[in-house]
Motif scaffolding. Structure first.
Motif, PDB file in Angstrom:
ATOM      1  N   GLU A  15      38.192  73.743  35.661  1.00  0.00           N
ATOM      2  CA  GLU A  15      38.070  72.312  35.347  1.00  0.00           C
ATOM      3  C   GLU A  15      36.686  71.996  34.777  1.00  0.00           C
ATOM      4  OE1 GLU A  15      40.595  70.189  35.232  1.00  0.00           O
ATOM      5  OE2 GLU A  15      41.810  71.915  35.829  1.00  0.00           O
ATOM      6  N   TYR A  16      35.673  72.609  35.354  1.00  0.00           N
ATOM      7  CA  TYR A  16      34.300  72.443  34.862  1.00  0.00           C
ATOM      8  C   TYR A  16      34.205  72.900  33.403  1.00  0.00           C
ATOM      9  CZ  TYR A  16      29.338  73.563  34.261  1.00  0.00           C
ATOM     10  OH  TYR A  16      28.055  73.657  33.775  1.00  0.00           O
ATOM     11  N   LEU A  17      34.737  74.087  33.111  1.00  0.00           N
ATOM     12  CA  LEU A  17      34.673  74.614  31.749  1.00  0.00           C
ATOM     13  C   LEU A  17      35.469  73.752  30.767  1.00  0.00           C
ATOM     14  CD1 LEU A  17      34.942  78.458  32.452  1.00  0.00           C
ATOM     15  CD2 LEU A  17      32.913  77.190  31.686  1.00  0.00           C
ATOM     16  N   LYS A  18      36.655  73.324  31.173  1.00  0.00           N
ATOM     17  CA  LYS A  18      37.466  72.452  30.309  1.00  0.00           C
ATOM     18  C   LYS A  18      36.701  71.174  29.971  1.00  0.00           C
ATOM     19  CE  LYS A  18      41.919  73.890  32.166  1.00  0.00           C
ATOM     20  NZ  LYS A  18      43.061  73.416  32.975  1.00  0.00           N
ATOM     21  N   ALA A  19      36.032  70.598  30.967  1.00  0.00           N
ATOM     22  CA  ALA A  19      35.260  69.371  30.750  1.00  0.00           C
ATOM     23  C   ALA A  19      34.109  69.605  29.772  1.00  0.00           C
ATOM     24  CB  ALA A  19      34.728  68.842  32.082  1.00  0.00           C
ATOM     25  N   LYS A  20      33.660  70.858  29.670  1.00  0.00           N
ATOM     26  CA  LYS A  20      32.580  71.222  28.738  1.00  0.00           C
ATOM     27  C   LYS A  20      33.125  71.614  27.370  1.00  0.00           C
ATOM     28  CE  LYS A  20      29.036  71.049  31.614  1.00  0.00           C
ATOM     29  NZ  LYS A  20      27.912  70.164  31.419  1.00  0.00           N
ATOM     30  N   GLY A  21      34.452  71.518  27.185  1.00  0.00           N
ATOM     31  CA  GLY A  21      35.051  71.806  25.888  1.00  0.00           C
ATOM     32  C   GLY A  21      35.580  73.217  25.703  1.00  0.00           C
ATOM     33  N   TYR A  22      35.606  74.006  26.760  1.00  0.00           N
ATOM     34  CA  TYR A  22      36.138  75.364  26.685  1.00  0.00           C
ATOM     35  C   TYR A  22      37.660  75.320  26.749  1.00  0.00           C
ATOM     36  CZ  TYR A  22      31.497  77.253  27.909  1.00  0.00           C
ATOM     37  OH  TYR A  22      30.174  77.587  27.932  1.00  0.00           O
ATOM     38  N   GLU A  23      38.296  76.282  26.095  1.00  0.00           N
ATOM     39  CA  GLU A  23      39.733  76.469  26.194  1.00  0.00           C
ATOM     40  C   GLU A  23      39.962  77.662  27.123  1.00  0.00           C
ATOM     41  OE1 GLU A  23      43.449  78.040  23.434  1.00  0.00           O
ATOM     42  OE2 GLU A  23      41.534  77.583  22.483  1.00  0.00           O
ATOM     43  N   ILE A  24      40.735  77.473  28.171  1.00  0.00           N
ATOM     44  CA  ILE A  24      41.020  78.562  29.106  1.00  0.00           C
ATOM     45  C   ILE A  24      42.131  79.424  28.514  1.00  0.00           C
ATOM     46  CG2 ILE A  24      41.705  79.189  31.465  1.00  0.00           C
ATOM     47  CD1 ILE A  24      38.982  77.653  31.206  1.00  0.00           C
ATOM     48  N   LEU A  25      41.847  80.714  28.314  1.00  0.00           N
ATOM     49  CA  LEU A  25      42.820  81.640  27.738  1.00  0.00           C
ATOM     50  C   LEU A  25      43.582  82.410  28.803  1.00  0.00           C
ATOM     51  CD1 LEU A  25      40.629  83.189  24.876  1.00  0.00           C
ATOM     52  CD2 LEU A  25      42.242  81.272  24.712  1.00  0.00           C
ATOM     53  N   ASP A  26      42.892  82.763  29.874  1.00  0.00           N
ATOM     54  CA  ASP A  26      43.494  83.606  30.906  1.00  0.00           C
ATOM     55  C   ASP A  26      42.723  83.436  32.209  1.00  0.00           C
ATOM     56  OD1 ASP A  26      45.479  85.532  31.571  1.00  0.00           O
ATOM     57  OD2 ASP A  26      45.033  86.622  29.730  1.00  0.00           O
ATOM     58  N   GLN A  27      43.411  83.697  33.315  1.00  0.00           N
ATOM     59  CA  GLN A  27      42.767  83.705  34.625  1.00  0.00           C
ATOM     60  C   GLN A  27      43.204  84.945  35.376  1.00  0.00           C
ATOM     61  OE1 GLN A  27      43.695  79.218  35.474  1.00  0.00           O
ATOM     62  NE2 GLN A  27      42.333  79.981  37.072  1.00  0.00           N
ATOM     63  N   ASN A  28      42.303  85.478  36.167  1.00  0.00           N
ATOM     64  CA  ASN A  28      42.576  86.644  37.015  1.00  0.00           C
ATOM     65  C   ASN A  28      43.225  87.776  36.231  1.00  0.00           C
ATOM     66  OD1 ASN A  28      41.586  85.321  39.400  1.00  0.00           O
ATOM     67  ND2 ASN A  28      43.440  84.120  39.343  1.00  0.00           N
ATOM     68  N   PHE A  29      42.568  88.169  35.158  1.00  0.00           N
ATOM     69  CA  PHE A  29      43.054  89.267  34.332  1.00  0.00           C
ATOM     70  C   PHE A  29      42.678  90.586  35.005  1.00  0.00           C
ATOM     71  CE2 PHE A  29      42.456  92.500  31.082  1.00  0.00           C
ATOM     72  CZ  PHE A  29      43.691  92.475  30.463  1.00  0.00           C
TER      73      PHE A  29
END
Length: 119
Positions: free
Chosen positions: A16-30
């Protein structure tokens, strides 16, 4: 709440922090045989491999101190595997960040490894 649940909650908080900074989440727990990357995101053209560390009590150590040499090497190898698996060109910029979370908030260390993903 067990450690896994706490970790998952903090990783969601970091997303959520990264999204608020304009990042696009591509993957989690890879996962790969080399290790795991908590969050893989994109900031403009840069692929960001992010490690999330949380400490409820910083009297003994700070969360970012848990990302030592061996952990960094595992993350870099896993990132290399991710880039191959997802056909990400070698010249595509990438970096390694650490999000250190405490009760006081998030400290975001950009380019925390001082490594750009190129051999």
């Amino acid at each position: 709440m067990n450690k896994r649940e706490v970790g998952s909650r903090q990783e969601e908080h970091a997303c959520e922090y990264l999204k608020a900074k304009g990042y696009e989440i591509l993957d989690q727990n890879f996962f790969s045989r080399f290790g795991e990357i908590d969050i893989i995101a994109k900031q403009k053209d840069t692929i960001v491999f992010a490690e999330v560390k949380y400490r409820s009590d910083t009297r003994i150590s700070f969360p970012e101190e848990a990302v030592g040499y061996k952990k960094r090497r595992r993350i870099i190898k896993t990132a290399d595997y991710y880039r191959i698996k997802k056909s990400i060109p070698e010249d595509n910029p990438c970096r390694f960040d650490v999000l250190a979370i405490t009760e006081e908030g998030i400290v975001h260390y950009t380019n925390a490894f001082g490594y750009d993903g190129k051999s």
